[in-house]
Enzyme design. Structure first.
Site, PDB file in Angstrom:
ATOM      1  N   LYS A 152      -3.368  69.084  14.526  1.00  0.00           N
ATOM      2  CA  LYS A 152      -1.962  69.388  14.264  1.00  0.00           C
ATOM      3  C   LYS A 152      -1.734  70.891  14.418  1.00  0.00           C
ATOM      4  O   LYS A 152      -2.600  71.709  14.091  1.00  0.00           O
ATOM      5  CB  LYS A 152      -1.615  68.932  12.850  1.00  0.00           C
ATOM      6  CG  LYS A 152      -0.146  68.964  12.494  1.00  0.00           C
ATOM      7  CD  LYS A 152       0.062  68.334  11.127  1.00  0.00           C
ATOM      8  CE  LYS A 152       1.543  68.253  10.757  1.00  0.00           C
ATOM      9  NZ  LYS A 152       1.721  67.566   9.444  1.00  0.00           N
TER      10      LYS A 152
ATOM     11  N   SER B 198       2.913  62.576   5.866  1.00  0.00           N
ATOM     12  CA  SER B 198       2.901  63.125   7.222  1.00  0.00           C
ATOM     13  C   SER B 198       1.713  62.734   8.069  1.00  0.00           C
ATOM     14  O   SER B 198       1.730  62.916   9.284  1.00  0.00           O
ATOM     15  CB  SER B 198       3.010  64.648   7.173  1.00  0.00           C
ATOM     16  OG  SER B 198       4.297  65.028   6.731  1.00  0.00           O
TER      17      SER B 198
ATOM     18  N   SER C  72       5.168  64.426   9.583  1.00  0.00           N
ATOM     19  CA  SER C  72       5.270  65.560  10.481  1.00  0.00           C
ATOM     20  C   SER C  72       4.146  65.636  11.511  1.00  0.00           C
ATOM     21  O   SER C  72       4.180  66.470  12.405  1.00  0.00           O
ATOM     22  CB  SER C  72       5.310  66.866   9.672  1.00  0.00           C
ATOM     23  OG  SER C  72       4.124  67.032   8.895  1.00  0.00           O
TER      24      SER C  72
END
Length: 569
Positions: A135, A234, A210
């Site tokens: 990420k 997320s 996310s």
């Protein structure tokens, strides 16, 4: 590039970054793109012609196949990294899932690993040669981590995050960074720099957030193992929406040091790093390897809790035999859509067929838990976002809707601007502690209803009240948020996909709340067609080993049921 904070408009900074990102993609890896009306693009990597037969074999393989072949040298780290890099670039062209692309750096790392294996006959570590996607917020020395903020463009990491150092020691090959929403605090993925990430199963639907870039990338097998973060769902929301496996560990079991983040200093409900993969074994390989590397020697906040083979063998759960699972059918505020109910029913049937007991879970103060978590976030979030975006004047995104006419007309996912005093925050945090105490007692009391003499072994819960919704429509993260406040270890397991033939809309029920009616009105089986259906397996705090083992039991049971089924699940 122009430094953030100078006179250049933020849009110019975005354009320059987009051009730099485009230049990092090898032209020979570009493909002919399908028409935008092609919604399901999961078959494109197999049919576009870019990948050789050997590369297709490599990228179809899960972690449990890749690691032994890399360790034996039958597949080199260079060819495995190249294969997944090419497939990652295909995935990016289809879903816009990547932020940072550094082919030469990754291949140089892979070549060094191959040389080490050749000269010593030994692997560097248990993840030797395995490409790992990260990420965007996870720092790699020399690479930007803008996290979707224009103001952070041009800030190159001066050192690795702790997790990256650990992964390098384990022999892994970090090779791409993946897209996120601006601020991270949104269950969809869109920002001003890199744009929107779509769902590869149906590009009219969100990939979640996310860690939405990770979810889309791994669903297209552009990475065998990725790392996301989770403060309200997320890791689990993208995993569920994209039909892959994800693990939300408890606070500080996986080292977080050295990552960039929103709301730093908010230490009441912590963000955690967790793996996403195409198998339960992939999740276990990451979690066990990282913990066995003793990350507490590098990150002072990482818990000194060693990997426990006994806990993985489920010594506190009757050694995995005759278990009792409890299903959370709804939280008494929102009834999930028909496909989600079908996923829960399928899981129940599979577990019973495997010899386990299944009872109903009675929710305890879920509404208050949701509001307590939101109050913790809202205490300083608006100011945090404003301070971060002020150097360039970029607007804080207030809607994920792709329809420009919707902006400003719908309720925002963002917190209000009014903060609370330190004393008021303390009272919120005190109530959080009390709710955790109450929920622990509530779980313990189930020992009287399981028939095993033990409390419930794990909860089976929806991951959301719906499968992946259209872009801009994911506004309810309640079914994941609750486990963040309680700090329960949680795993997402894919079950099936939405089929309009099976998952018809049901007559309206007596609505439990306004959000329940909104959720009911949202459902149209044609709109949600082909979206993955997933569930969560929920254990208790710091039960990573047990949840990985319990999750495998659930996954194996569902797969066994599917094998026996004569029709669609």
């Amino acid at each position: 590039m122009a430094a953030p904070g100078n006179s250049a408009p933020w849009q110019a900074l975005v354009k320059e970054k987009q051009e730099r990102q485009k230049a990092t993609i090898p032209p020979k890896w570009l493909i002919e793109l399908p028409d935008t009306r092609t919604l399901d693009v999961t078959s494109i990597p197999e049919t576009c012609g870019l990948l050789s037969a050997r590369e297709l074999e490599i990228t179809r393989s899960n972690v449990e196949v890749l690691l032994p072949r890399l360790a034996s040298g039958s597949w080199s780290a260079v060819e495995v990294t190249t294969a997944f890099y090419k497939r990652a670039i295909i995935a990016h062209q289809l879903t816009n899932c990547l932020t940072e692309i550094f082919v030469d750096k990754a291949l140089a790392r892979a070549a060094a690993l191959d040389e080490h294996l050749k000269t010593t006959g030994k692997v560097v570590g248990p993840l030797h040669g395995l490409p790992v996607s990260l990420k965007d917020q996870i720092n790699i020395e020399g690479i930007e981590a803008s996290m979707g903020y224009v103001s952070w463009l041009g800030k190159y990491a001066t050192k690795n995050s702790v997790l990256v150092d650990v992964l390098l020691e384990l022999g892994a090959v970090p090779f791409v960074k993946t897209n996120i929403p601006q601020t991270l605090m949104w269950p969809e993925t869109f920002n001003h720099i890199f744009g929107r990430t779509s769902n590869p199963h149906n590009r009219s639907l969100t990939s979640g957030g996310s860690s939405g870039g990770e979810g889309a990338l791994i669903a297209l097998r552009g990475s065998p193992l990725g790392v996301g973060s989770d403060i309200g769902g997320s890791v689990r929301i993208p995993s569920a929406f994209c039909g892959v496996y994800g693990l939300r560990p408890s606070y500080n079991r996986i080292p977080y040091g050295g990552c960039v983040n929103s709301m730093e200093g908010q230490d009441s409900v912590l963000s955690v790093l967790g793996p996403i993969s195409n198998s339960v074994v992939g999740l276990k390989a990451f979690t066990q390897s990282v913990i066995e590397a003793q990350p507490w020697l590098k990150d002072p906040l990482a818990l000194r809790k060693r990997w426990s083979p006994e806990e993985y063998d489920l010594i506190e759960h009757n050694n995995g035999k005759n278990l009792c699972f409890a299903i959370l059918w709804n939280d008494r505020l929102t009834v999930p859509h028909p496909p989600i109910i079908r996923g829960l029913e399928t899981t129940k049937k599979a577990l019973i067929a495997a010899g386990h007991t299944v009872i109903d879970w009675v929710p305890h103060k879920h509404g208050e838990i949701y509001e307590t978590l939101r109050a913790v976030w809202a205490a300083g979030a608006a100011e945090d976002y404003a301070v971060t975006t002020s150097p360039t004047g970029e607007p804080v995104i207030s809607t994920m809707s792709p329809d420009p006419d919707v902006a400003g007309t719908e309720a925002s996912f963002r917190p209000g601007k009014a903060g609370i005093s330190a004393y008021q925050l303390w009272q919120t945090q005190k109530r959080k502690r009390e709710l955790r105490e109450e929920y622990l007692a509530h779980w313990q009391q189930t020992a009287g209803t399981t028939g095993t003499g033990r409390p419930v072994d794990a909860i089976i819960s929806p991951a959301a009240a719906y499968a992946a919704p259209p872009h801009g429509k994911n506004k309810n993260a309640d079914y994941t948020m609750i486990w963040n406040l309680l700090d329960y270890t949680t795993m997402v397991i894919p079950i099936s996909k939405v089929d309009p033939t099976f998952d018809v809309k049901k007559p309206a029920h007596e609505f439990l709340s306004d959000r329940d009616q909104i959720n009911y009105d949202l459902y149209d089986p044609v709109v949600f067609a082909n979206a993955p259906i997933s569930i969560q397996v929920v254990g208790r705090t710091l039960e990573e080993e047990a949840v990985l083992a319990l999750g495998k039991i659930v996954d194996d049971a569902v797969k066994a049921l599917s094998t026996k089924a004569t029709g669609k699940m």
